[in-house]
Design an enzyme around this catalytic site. Structure first.
Site, short mmCIF file in Angstrom:
data_model
loop_
_atom_site.label_atom_id
_atom_site.label_comp_id
_atom_site.label_asym_id
_atom_site.label_seq_id
_atom_site.Cartn_x
_atom_site.Cartn_y
_atom_site.Cartn_z
N MET A 35 55.97 56.43 27.36
CA MET A 35 54.56 56.25 26.74
C MET A 35 54.52 54.93 25.92
O MET A 35 55.43 54.81 25.01
CB MET A 35 54.52 57.48 25.85
CG MET A 35 53.16 57.72 25.09
SD MET A 35 52.97 59.05 24.31
CE MET A 35 54.50 59.58 23.60
N TYR A 42 58.63 59.94 14.63
CA TYR A 42 58.03 59.52 15.87
C TYR A 42 57.07 60.53 16.47
O TYR A 42 57.24 61.75 16.05
CB TYR A 42 58.97 58.89 16.88
CG TYR A 42 60.07 59.77 17.40
CD1 TYR A 42 60.89 59.06 18.21
CD2 TYR A 42 60.05 60.94 17.23
CE1 TYR A 42 62.07 59.71 18.62
CE2 TYR A 42 61.34 61.81 17.50
CZ TYR A 42 62.14 61.07 18.23
OH TYR A 42 63.19 61.74 18.79
N GLU A 43 56.31 60.07 17.30
CA GLU A 43 55.13 61.16 17.97
C GLU A 43 54.34 61.56 16.81
O GLU A 43 53.64 62.28 17.15
CB GLU A 43 55.76 62.24 18.76
CG GLU A 43 56.62 61.68 19.58
CD GLU A 43 56.42 60.75 20.83
OE1 GLU A 43 54.97 60.96 20.95
OE2 GLU A 43 57.30 60.26 21.38
N GLY A 44 53.90 60.54 15.87
CA GLY A 44 53.08 60.67 15.05
C GLY A 44 53.83 61.52 13.60
O GLY A 44 54.58 62.53 13.60
#
Length: 575
Positions: free
Chosen positions: A164, A430-432
């Site tokens: 991603m 990470y990932e928000g």
């Protein structure tokens, strides 16, 4: 030293969660009877055996060696390539891929168990599986038939891996600031140029190709996030006959030297007139990418659970074998695990891990039920930021507690306790970040429907409290009392959030405490459901007794945090 203690998969817990804890066989419900809880437990047991034998032995050595960038290529630690081949040959990548993409389509509740096991045994390795899984879901939702045939099939088989590509040097959480460009070519492909950073498993040597999913901005596109489009950009170009051609113009500029997950290559990728292909609609990239992002956020809950469980297993093993000082009211020779405060720490870790594990399965079950047409999608989506944010924050508490059990030895790398703490530290980022999850919770999940979905959750918890009050067990009564009072504090906090209409900064300033409040409350609810299920057993077992102990501990030691967090939420912004 206990760095090499065997990993023990929590098969019994998953048998309980799949078949009993929620009052039904959730696997049979999700699969229309094609699978049962017993089938799922066999799957979990098989995955646990694979993880313990193949992945766990590479965890500490991978951490020490780390990923290495040499001559423009990333090389993984010894054993990783062989482990990845074993993973795909055993069909574990295909197992959780949706049937619509050509996978086995295991229910999400079973995927939660697999996610925990991979992460507990080797979190750095598990990230490859998680990113590929997210890419599969994104392409399955939006890709053309041509892209599906060329790229999706290879991802589902595991022959290729996925990534991603969102973050850039000047565009982290603010995706609207992305400046990577994509320009149309006459042949239908796109020329992609720009730099992406923090790309997990962005380059490696364990599979023959990598499928990058890249967010980029096309000429004349609207400013901000609405102008982003999604593209497939393979590391190696694919010929018309499906064979691999020349290297795409994607260069690995660097890999990051990180606090933890050293064996997971976190790459800086440079795109210079690289070839890409549009996925879905032009300027619809963020919607397509959100499929992958949500998958990854749920996966972070699984990662937090897995790392926490591994930390608890290590601490419990060390504590039971370590002799240090005379233990109060215990015979000579008792281990430090019998010291009152060490018992408290281990009880805290155990009860937290079960709460995370149960909530992960519950959220998976919600998505399974939504896929089967039940009206629970809003509740499932409510829990995505809660699971990701709360579990990842609690993983820091659990892994830190693990070090504390070891004492000074926990600060020494050879024990392995420090690695779990280091690996867990990235999960709330990470990932928000936790703040990003909390803002999503407040803005999109609570304020948007004026608290209707949260009220639905509270009603479900209230029904469990009522059931507990009718259950003939001391721990049930105590749990009902504590969960009921925590529920009232959660309602008061929610009323405050909804009341901050004229001063939204107040709501967002306390959004993280509110998220942790709901996660802590949900963890107590999971334990309460376990108490109800255990109380129905005619002949309690030692495992039943341990579940009741964990539930009682959580209710006494963790649920009271809900009251303090509610006070913080009601106060709003005061700085």
């Amino acid at each position: 030293m206990t760095a090499n203690i065997p990993y023990v998969p929590p098969v019994a817990d998953y048998a309980f969660l799949y078949g009993e804890a929620f009052g039904r066989d959730i696997v049979a419900t999700a699969s229309d009877g094609a699978l049962t809880a017993e089938d799922a437990v066999e799957i979990i047991a098989g995955a646990g055996e694979f993880a313990a034998e193949v992945l766990a032995p590479l965890d500490a050595s991978g951490d020490r060696a780390g990923a290495q960038l040499r001559d423009g290529r990333v090389h993984l630690p010894d054993g990783f390539a062989e482990a990845y081949q074993a993973l795909i040959e055993a069909g574990w990548v295909t197992a959780t891929a949706p049937a619509s993409a050509g996978g086995d389509g295991l229910p999400a509740s079973v995927g939660a168990g697999l996610g925990e096991i991979w992460n507990a045994s080797n979190a750095a390795f598990a990230l490859c599986w998680m990113l590929s899984s997210g890419a599969i879901h994104a392409l399955d939702a939006a890709a053309s038939e041509e892209l599906r045939e060329t790229y999706l099939t290879k991802l589902v088989s595991g022959e290729w891996t996925g990534t991603m590509n969102l973050t850039e040097p000047d565009a982290g959480t603010d995706l609207g600031a992305i400046r990577t460009t994509a320009t149309a070519r006459d042949d239908g492909s796109w020329s992609i140029s720009g730099q992406k950073i923090f790309i997990t498993w962005g380059d490696h040597d364990v599979a023959e190709n990598i499928v990058h999913l890249v967010l980029a901005r096309t000429p004349g596109a609207p400013e901000g996030a609405k102008g982003l489009s999604l593209f497939v950009a393979p590391r190696t170009l694919v010929n018309a006959d499906g064979s691999l051609g020349e290297r795409n113009r994607v260069e690995t500029v660097a890999i990051e030297h990180k606090l933890g997950i050293h064996a997971s290559p976190t790459c800086v990728l440079s795109y210079e007139d690289a070839t890409g292909y549009l996925v879905g609609e032009l300027h619809g990239g963020l919607a397509s990418m959100f499929v992958m992002m949500n998958s990854a956020r749920v996966g972070m809950g699984h990662q937090a659970t897995g790392i926490s469980d591994r930390a608890h297993q290590g601490a419990a093993s060390y504590g039971s074998g370590r002799l240090q000082g005379r233990v109060l009211d215990r015979p000579a020779g008792a281990s430090i695990a019998e010291h009152p405060d060490v018992r408290r720490i281990l009880g805290s870790m155990s009860s937290q891990v079960f709460a995370m594990r149960a909530l992960s399965v519950f959220v998976g079950d919600l998505f399974d039920r939504a896929d089967n047409g039940e009206d629970v999608l809003r509740l499932a989506e409510l829990f995505v930021p809660i699971l990701k944010g709360w579990a990842s924050e609690e993983a820091l508490r659990v892994t830190s507690d693990g070090i504390q059990v070891y004492g000074g030895m926990g600060f020494i790398e050879e024990t392995g306790a420090a690695q779990h703490y280091r690996d867990a530290r990235i999960v709330p980022i990470y990932e928000g970040t936790t703040a990003a999850q909390a803002n999503d919770l407040i803005g999109r999940k609570v304020l948007r429907d004026r608290g209707a979905t949260v009220a639905e959750l509270f009603s479900e918890i209230e029904r469990t409290v009522a059931t507990l009050r009718e259950t003939d067990a001391d721990v049930a009564a105590r749990t009902a009392d504590r969960l009921g009072r925590a529920l009232e504090s959660a309602r008061r906090a929610t009323e405050a959030i909804l009341g901050f209409v004229g001063s939204p900064r107040d709501a967002y300033a306390v959004s993280v405490p509110y998220l942790v409040l709901l996660g802590t409350l949900a963890g107590g609810w999971m334990h309460a459901l376990a108490v109800v299920a255990v109380a129905a057993h005619e002949t309690p077992t030692e495992t039943d007794a341990a579940r009741l102990t964990d539930a009682g501990f959580y209710a006494a030691h963790h649920l009271p945090r809900v009251h303090a967090l509610a006070e913080t939420v009601v106060a709003g912004e005061i700085v």
